[in-house]
Design a protein around this motif. Structure first.
Motif, PDB file in Angstrom:
ATOM      1  N   ARG A  16      41.933 -30.617  -8.006  1.00  0.00           N
ATOM      2  CA  ARG A  16      43.291 -31.772  -8.137  1.00  0.00           C
ATOM      3  C   ARG A  16      42.857 -33.219  -9.118  1.00  0.00           C
ATOM      4  NH1 ARG A  16      45.758 -32.968  -2.719  1.00  0.00           N
ATOM      5  NH2 ARG A  16      43.549 -33.275  -2.271  1.00  0.00           N
ATOM      6  N   ASN A  17      42.143 -33.182  -8.794  1.00  0.00           N
ATOM      7  CA  ASN A  17      40.991 -34.279  -9.782  1.00  0.00           C
ATOM      8  C   ASN A  17      40.035 -33.967 -10.753  1.00  0.00           C
ATOM      9  OD1 ASN A  17      42.151 -36.096  -7.956  1.00  0.00           O
ATOM     10  ND2 ASN A  17      40.359 -35.965  -6.715  1.00  0.00           N
ATOM     11  N   ALA A  18      40.108 -32.933 -11.014  1.00  0.00           N
ATOM     12  CA  ALA A  18      39.052 -32.062 -12.151  1.00  0.00           C
ATOM     13  C   ALA A  18      40.145 -32.187 -13.920  1.00  0.00           C
ATOM     14  CB  ALA A  18      39.365 -30.251 -12.111  1.00  0.00           C
ATOM     15  N   SER A  19      39.773 -33.726 -14.233  1.00  0.00           N
ATOM     16  CA  SER A  19      40.602 -34.277 -15.672  1.00  0.00           C
ATOM     17  C   SER A  19      40.415 -34.342 -16.283  1.00  0.00           C
ATOM     18  CB  SER A  19      41.918 -35.483 -14.704  1.00  0.00           C
ATOM     19  OG  SER A  19      40.586 -36.282 -14.745  1.00  0.00           O
ATOM     20  N   ILE A  20      38.304 -34.636 -16.961  1.00  0.00           N
ATOM     21  CA  ILE A  20      37.709 -34.527 -17.283  1.00  0.00           C
ATOM     22  C   ILE A  20      37.752 -33.115 -18.383  1.00  0.00           C
ATOM     23  CG2 ILE A  20      35.880 -34.845 -18.505  1.00  0.00           C
ATOM     24  CD1 ILE A  20      35.261 -36.904 -15.822  1.00  0.00           C
ATOM     25  N   ARG A  21      38.067 -33.092 -19.573  1.00  0.00           N
ATOM     26  CA  ARG A  21      37.833 -31.607 -20.721  1.00  0.00           C
ATOM     27  C   ARG A  21      36.316 -31.966 -21.605  1.00  0.00           C
ATOM     28  NH1 ARG A  21      42.262 -28.585 -20.471  1.00  0.00           N
ATOM     29  NH2 ARG A  21      44.461 -29.426 -19.016  1.00  0.00           N
ATOM     30  N   LEU A  22      35.645 -31.356 -20.835  1.00  0.00           N
ATOM     31  CA  LEU A  22      34.406 -31.297 -21.362  1.00  0.00           C
ATOM     32  C   LEU A  22      34.581 -30.211 -22.983  1.00  0.00           C
ATOM     33  CD1 LEU A  22      32.162 -31.244 -18.433  1.00  0.00           C
ATOM     34  CD2 LEU A  22      32.616 -33.110 -20.321  1.00  0.00           C
ATOM     35  N   SER A  23      33.338 -29.606 -24.045  1.00  0.00           N
ATOM     36  CA  SER A  23      33.466 -28.956 -25.365  1.00  0.00           C
ATOM     37  C   SER A  23      32.343 -28.458 -25.522  1.00  0.00           C
ATOM     38  CB  SER A  23      34.252 -30.118 -25.984  1.00  0.00           C
ATOM     39  OG  SER A  23      33.007 -31.279 -26.065  1.00  0.00           O
ATOM     40  N   GLY A  24      32.009 -28.395 -26.095  1.00  0.00           N
ATOM     41  CA  GLY A  24      31.136 -26.831 -25.830  1.00  0.00           C
ATOM     42  C   GLY A  24      30.477 -26.003 -25.082  1.00  0.00           C
ATOM     43  N   ASN A  25      28.892 -26.045 -24.926  1.00  0.00           N
ATOM     44  CA  ASN A  25      28.957 -25.015 -23.252  1.00  0.00           C
ATOM     45  C   ASN A  25      29.246 -25.102 -21.921  1.00  0.00           C
ATOM     46  OD1 ASN A  25      26.994 -23.623 -25.372  1.00  0.00           O
ATOM     47  ND2 ASN A  25      25.160 -24.986 -24.958  1.00  0.00           N
ATOM     48  N   LEU A  26      29.855 -26.545 -22.120  1.00  0.00           N
ATOM     49  CA  LEU A  26      30.629 -26.814 -20.915  1.00  0.00           C
ATOM     50  C   LEU A  26      31.758 -27.013 -20.780  1.00  0.00           C
ATOM     51  CD1 LEU A  26      28.511 -29.858 -19.981  1.00  0.00           C
ATOM     52  CD2 LEU A  26      27.648 -26.959 -19.172  1.00  0.00           C
ATOM     53  N   GLY A  27      32.400 -26.438 -21.133  1.00  0.00           N
ATOM     54  CA  GLY A  27      33.910 -26.565 -21.546  1.00  0.00           C
ATOM     55  C   GLY A  27      34.868 -25.539 -21.240  1.00  0.00           C
ATOM     56  N   ARG A  28      34.195 -24.629 -20.964  1.00  0.00           N
ATOM     57  CA  ARG A  28      34.748 -23.913 -20.168  1.00  0.00           C
ATOM     58  C   ARG A  28      34.989 -24.651 -17.834  1.00  0.00           C
ATOM     59  NH1 ARG A  28      29.390 -21.599 -20.415  1.00  0.00           N
ATOM     60  NH2 ARG A  28      28.235 -20.493 -18.585  1.00  0.00           N
ATOM     61  N   PHE A  29      33.970 -25.050 -17.937  1.00  0.00           N
ATOM     62  CA  PHE A  29      33.796 -25.504 -17.152  1.00  0.00           C
ATOM     63  C   PHE A  29      34.977 -26.765 -16.668  1.00  0.00           C
ATOM     64  CE2 PHE A  29      29.536 -24.773 -17.352  1.00  0.00           C
ATOM     65  CZ  PHE A  29      29.200 -23.029 -16.727  1.00  0.00           C
ATOM     66  N   PRO A  30      36.159 -27.351 -15.341  1.00  0.00           N
ATOM     67  CA  PRO A  30      35.908 -28.336 -14.965  1.00  0.00           C
ATOM     68  C   PRO A  30      35.282 -29.351 -14.188  1.00  0.00           C
ATOM     69  CG  PRO A  30      36.447 -26.276 -13.071  1.00  0.00           C
ATOM     70  CD  PRO A  30      35.573 -25.886 -13.514  1.00  0.00           C
ATOM     71  N   ALA A  31      35.894 -30.917 -14.512  1.00  0.00           N
ATOM     72  CA  ALA A  31      35.145 -32.291 -14.258  1.00  0.00           C
ATOM     73  C   ALA A  31      35.748 -32.666 -13.845  1.00  0.00           C
ATOM     74  CB  ALA A  31      34.659 -31.975 -15.098  1.00  0.00           C
ATOM     75  N   ILE A  32      35.306 -33.729 -12.981  1.00  0.00           N
ATOM     76  CA  ILE A  32      35.480 -34.826 -12.100  1.00  0.00           C
ATOM     77  C   ILE A  32      34.426 -35.754 -12.625  1.00  0.00           C
ATOM     78  CG2 ILE A  32      35.861 -35.804 -10.066  1.00  0.00           C
ATOM     79  CD1 ILE A  32      36.205 -32.473  -9.267  1.00  0.00           C
ATOM     80  N   PRO A  33      35.168 -37.224 -12.494  1.00  0.00           N
ATOM     81  CA  PRO A  33      34.440 -38.442 -12.400  1.00  0.00           C
ATOM     82  C   PRO A  33      33.878 -38.727 -11.650  1.00  0.00           C
ATOM     83  CG  PRO A  33      36.859 -38.971 -13.291  1.00  0.00           C
ATOM     84  CD  PRO A  33      36.803 -37.619 -12.761  1.00  0.00           C
ATOM     85  N   VAL A  34      32.417 -38.694 -11.371  1.00  0.00           N
ATOM     86  CA  VAL A  34      31.811 -40.002 -10.087  1.00  0.00           C
ATOM     87  C   VAL A  34      30.900 -40.575 -11.212  1.00  0.00           C
ATOM     88  CG1 VAL A  34      29.606 -39.237  -9.022  1.00  0.00           C
ATOM     89  CG2 VAL A  34      31.873 -37.336  -9.283  1.00  0.00           C
ATOM     90  N   VAL A  35      30.640 -41.887  -9.980  1.00  0.00           N
ATOM     91  CA  VAL A  35      29.622 -43.039 -10.508  1.00  0.00           C
ATOM     92  C   VAL A  35      28.611 -43.297  -9.047  1.00  0.00           C
ATOM     93  CG1 VAL A  35      29.990 -45.433 -10.277  1.00  0.00           C
ATOM     94  CG2 VAL A  35      31.904 -44.328 -11.112  1.00  0.00           C
ATOM     95  N   ALA A  36      27.716 -43.060 -10.052  1.00  0.00           N
ATOM     96  CA  ALA A  36      26.008 -43.148  -8.910  1.00  0.00           C
ATOM     97  C   ALA A  36      25.442 -44.360  -9.812  1.00  0.00           C
ATOM     98  CB  ALA A  36      25.235 -41.806  -9.534  1.00  0.00           C
ATOM     99  N   MET A  37      24.594 -45.393  -8.830  1.00  0.00           N
ATOM    100  CA  MET A  37      23.972 -46.428  -9.074  1.00  0.00           C
ATOM    101  C   MET A  37      22.764 -45.282  -9.807  1.00  0.00           C
ATOM    102  SD  MET A  37      25.374 -48.724  -9.810  1.00  0.00           S
ATOM    103  CE  MET A  37      24.319 -50.477  -9.953  1.00  0.00           C
TER     104      MET A  37
END
Length: 135
Positions: A62-83
């Motif tokens: 439900r949090n997979a809100s990032i749309r990527l393009s190119g080779n990675l465009g077929r994968f769902p993505a979620i924002p993550v923050v790390a140090m």
């Protein structure tokens, strides 16, 4: 700080060398040493699925809100923050598109790795340099 271009296995030669960077990611009180590709052509930082799991992240479609393009465009993505900690440099906050896909590298891209560091590539010398951004 200067770094050498590197290969992923010993069967490769210098033509296969790319600007790979060892860094420590800290998220959810877990730290992980990982190698990422410094990619000036990538729009965003990309975090592989298995690395996110090791850092204690929990995938929620439900949090997979990032749309990527190119080779990675077929994968769902979620924002993550790390140090992120690189050598003796001060830790910085990096935002990643955490993607649910197999065999995906950790990518350090324009948003926001290149916003935190000045990077110079010296391909003819198989080296690259990273400096903290000027405040």
């Amino acid at each position: 700080m200067m770094f050498k271009y590197s290969v992923t296995d010993s069967s490769q030669n210098e033509f296969d060398s790319l600007p790979r960077l060892t860094l420590f990611l800290d998220c959810n009180n877990r730290e992980l040493e990982i190698v990422g590709l410094v990619d000036s052509g990538a729009t965003v930082n990309v975090l592989p699925y298995d690395v996110g799991i090791k850092l204690g992240e929990i995938w929620d479609d439900r949090n997979a809100s990032i749309r990527l393009s190119g080779n990675l465009g077929r994968f769902p993505a979620i924002p993550v923050v790390a140090m992120a900690k690189i050598g003796d440099l001060l830790p910085v906050r990096l935002v990643f598109a955490w993607i649910k896909g197999e065999d995906v590298p950790l990518i350090l891209g324009q948003t926001n790795f290149f916003m935190e560091f000045d990077v110079s590539f010296y391909r003819s010398r198989l080296e690259f340099e990273i400096k903290p951004k000027l405040s």
